[in-house]
Each structure stands twice: as structure tokens, then as C-alpha cells.
Enzyme design. Structure first.
Site, PDB file in Angstrom:
ATOM      1  N   ARG A 183     -29.056 -51.074  69.573  1.00  0.00           N
ATOM      2  CA  ARG A 183     -29.455 -50.109  68.542  1.00  0.00           C
ATOM      3  C   ARG A 183     -30.924 -50.230  68.136  1.00  0.00           C
ATOM      4  O   ARG A 183     -31.491 -49.306  67.555  1.00  0.00           O
ATOM      5  CB  ARG A 183     -28.509 -50.193  67.343  1.00  0.00           C
ATOM      6  N   GLU A 241     -19.659 -66.778  67.297  1.00  0.00           N
ATOM      7  CA  GLU A 241     -18.479 -67.352  66.644  1.00  0.00           C
ATOM      8  C   GLU A 241     -17.638 -68.125  67.678  1.00  0.00           C
ATOM      9  O   GLU A 241     -17.197 -69.238  67.424  1.00  0.00           O
ATOM     10  CB  GLU A 241     -17.667 -66.212  66.023  1.00  0.00           C
TER      11      GLU A 241
HETATM   12  P1  AMP Z   1     -25.937 -60.905  63.810  1.00  0.00           P
HETATM   13  O1  AMP Z   1     -26.364 -61.675  65.039  1.00  0.00           O
HETATM   14  O2  AMP Z   1     -24.691 -61.485  63.182  1.00  0.00           O
HETATM   15  O3  AMP Z   1     -27.064 -60.798  62.796  1.00  0.00           O
HETATM   16  O4  AMP Z   1     -25.524 -59.430  64.245  1.00  0.00           O
HETATM   17  C1  AMP Z   1     -25.904 -58.932  65.486  1.00  0.00           C
HETATM   18  C2  AMP Z   1     -25.710 -57.451  65.653  1.00  0.00           C
HETATM   19  O5  AMP Z   1     -24.367 -57.092  65.448  1.00  0.00           O
HETATM   20  C3  AMP Z   1     -26.534 -56.589  64.723  1.00  0.00           C
HETATM   21  O6  AMP Z   1     -27.764 -56.282  65.317  1.00  0.00           O
HETATM   22  C4  AMP Z   1     -25.679 -55.352  64.572  1.00  0.00           C
HETATM   23  O7  AMP Z   1     -26.035 -54.398  65.551  1.00  0.00           O
HETATM   24  C5  AMP Z   1     -24.274 -55.840  64.821  1.00  0.00           C
HETATM   25  N1  AMP Z   1     -23.520 -56.000  63.579  1.00  0.00           N
HETATM   26  C6  AMP Z   1     -23.140 -57.168  62.999  1.00  0.00           C
HETATM   27  N2  AMP Z   1     -22.426 -56.956  61.884  1.00  0.00           N
HETATM   28  C7  AMP Z   1     -22.368 -55.609  61.731  1.00  0.00           C
HETATM   29  C8  AMP Z   1     -21.771 -54.723  60.741  1.00  0.00           C
HETATM   30  N3  AMP Z   1     -21.103 -55.190  59.673  1.00  0.00           N
HETATM   31  N4  AMP Z   1     -21.921 -53.397  60.912  1.00  0.00           N
HETATM   32  C9  AMP Z   1     -22.599 -52.906  61.985  1.00  0.00           C
HETATM   33  N5  AMP Z   1     -23.163 -53.664  62.926  1.00  0.00           N
HETATM   34  C10 AMP Z   1     -23.049 -55.006  62.814  1.00  0.00           C
END
Ligand code: AMP
Length: 188
Positions: free
Chosen positions: A75, A112
Site C-alpha cells: 500500500r 507474530e
Molecule cells: P506492522 O508491521 O505491524 O506495523 O504492520 C504492517 C502492515 O500491516 C501495515 O503496513 C499495514 O499495511 C498492515 N496492517 C497492520 N495492521 C493493520 C490494521 N489494523 N488495518 C489495516 N492494515 C493493517
């Protein structure tokens, strides 16, 4: 003529940001129970909101001499490419392992369950260049922190890492190194 500037940090009050925030759709229990997914396709499908979103980042960054916009798969590509076009900068993708055809630098990070790897073409950006990193959402920060490490490896200067959405309760910003100053348009 009335001009609107986003160069200050206190932007969340602006009507444009409020309109973008209103359009973001919550999808409960996606992709698994307990996760509230922030769906931005409802922003993207609206011509005015898509433009306002890209313009917001453009106004923040236009005086920063950005040479490259680096988008995080997938995205980050959606906002990154039009932003690069507006800034008169290049666009460089960070992709999941095995997708880029040329020689790459890579960085692994823990999920995770298990591990993931992201990559960038190692000759895409000259050392010392000023870049901005962009993605849609900062959650736990694992992906963004790995992207920052990847850019450290290829020795570029990260002017900022920009997000549309920051889920503040997950404290992802604490994972980001000092070499990656973070900013988000909308906070939950
Ligand atoms: P993170 O590594 O946990 O910061 O998240 C990685 C990617 O997962 C982000 O760039 C989002 O595209 C997606 N993502 C994680 N949590 C969400 C959420 N609650 N809603 C939408 N996209 C999410």
C-alpha cells in the site's frame, strides 16, 4: 487567495484530514478475529480524497529536497508513486523477498509467528541521497523498522517516514530507529 499549508505538525484539525479520516472504514475481525482492519480503499476510490491525501504529503515534503520516495509493499506504492511524481523525485519499491529481479539488500524481521524478509535493489539509490519512506499504516512497527534498517544498510538519508494512519496504542513508533523520524496524518 487562501492557501493551506501542511508544513506545520498540527494538521489533524484541517478539514481535508477530517474528510479523509471520516472515509476510512473499520472492518472488524479482518483478517482474523480481534483485529479491526483500517480499510483505505474507501479513500482511494474517491477522486477528491485521493488527491487530498497525496497533496497532504506533497505539501509537507515539497521544500525538503527529496530525491527518492521509497514505498513499502504494497500500500506504500499507492501513495508513493504519485507523491514521487509531484515532488519530481524518483520512486523506489521495497518488496517482499524474491520479487525484485536485480541484486538486492535484504532485511529480515520477526512476525507474530516466524520471520519475514524485505528487499530493495542495492543500486537503486546512491549513498547519501535524501529519501522519504511511505506506507499506509504503522501498527506494531515491525515492517517499518525493517525498512529503516534496510535504508541504513544502503546508507541513504531518511528525511522522514510518513504514514497515513498511526495505531498509537500498539507503540510501533518505539521500534523505529532515530535515523527514521516518523510522522502520521491520522492517529487512533
Ligand atoms: P506492522 O508491521 O505491524 O506495523 O504492520 C504492517 C502492515 O500491516 C501495515 O503496513 C499495514 O499495511 C498492515 N496492517 C497492520 N495492521 C493493520 C490494521 N489494523 N488495518 C489495516 N492494515 C493493517
Amino acid at each position: 487567495m487562501i492557501t493551506q499549508s501542511y508544513d506545520t505538525t498540527d494538521t489533524e484539525q484541517s478539514s481535508d484530514v477530517a474528510a479523509i479520516r471520516d472515509a476510512i472504514r473499520d472492518i472488524p475481525d479482518f483478517p482474523k478475529p480481534g483485529i479491526v482492519f483500517k480499510d483505505i480503499t474507501t479513500v482511494l476510490r474517491d477522486p477528491a480524497l485521493l488527491k487530498k491525501t497525496v497533496d497532504y504529503f506533497y505539501h509537507r515534503l515539497k521544500s525538503q529536497n527529496i530525491a527518492y520516495v521509497v514505498g513499502i509493499e504494497s500500500r506504500g506504492f499507492i501513495f508513493g508513486a504519485p507523491l514521487a511524481y509531484q515532488l519530481n523525485a524518483g520512486f523506489v519499491p521495497i518488496r517482499k523477498k524474491g520479487k525484485l529481479p536485480g541484486p538486492v539488500a535484504r532485511q529480515s524481521y520477526t512476525l507474530e509467528y516466524g520471520e519475514d524478509v524485505i528487499e530493495i535493489h542495492d543500486d537503486a539509490i546512491p549513498a547519501g541521497a535524501r529519501v522519504v519512506l511511505i506506507d499506509d499504516l504503522l501498527a506494531t512497527g515491525g515492517t517499518a523498522a525493517a525498512a529503516c534498517e534496510l535504508l541504513k544498510q544502503i546508507q541513504v538519508e531518511v528525511v522522514a517516514i510518513e504514514f497515513l494512519i498511526h495505531l498509537t496504542f500498539l507503540n510501533g513508533q518505539e521500534k523505529l530507529p532515530a535515523t527514521c523520524p516518523m510522522h502520521a496524518m491520522i492517529h487512533y
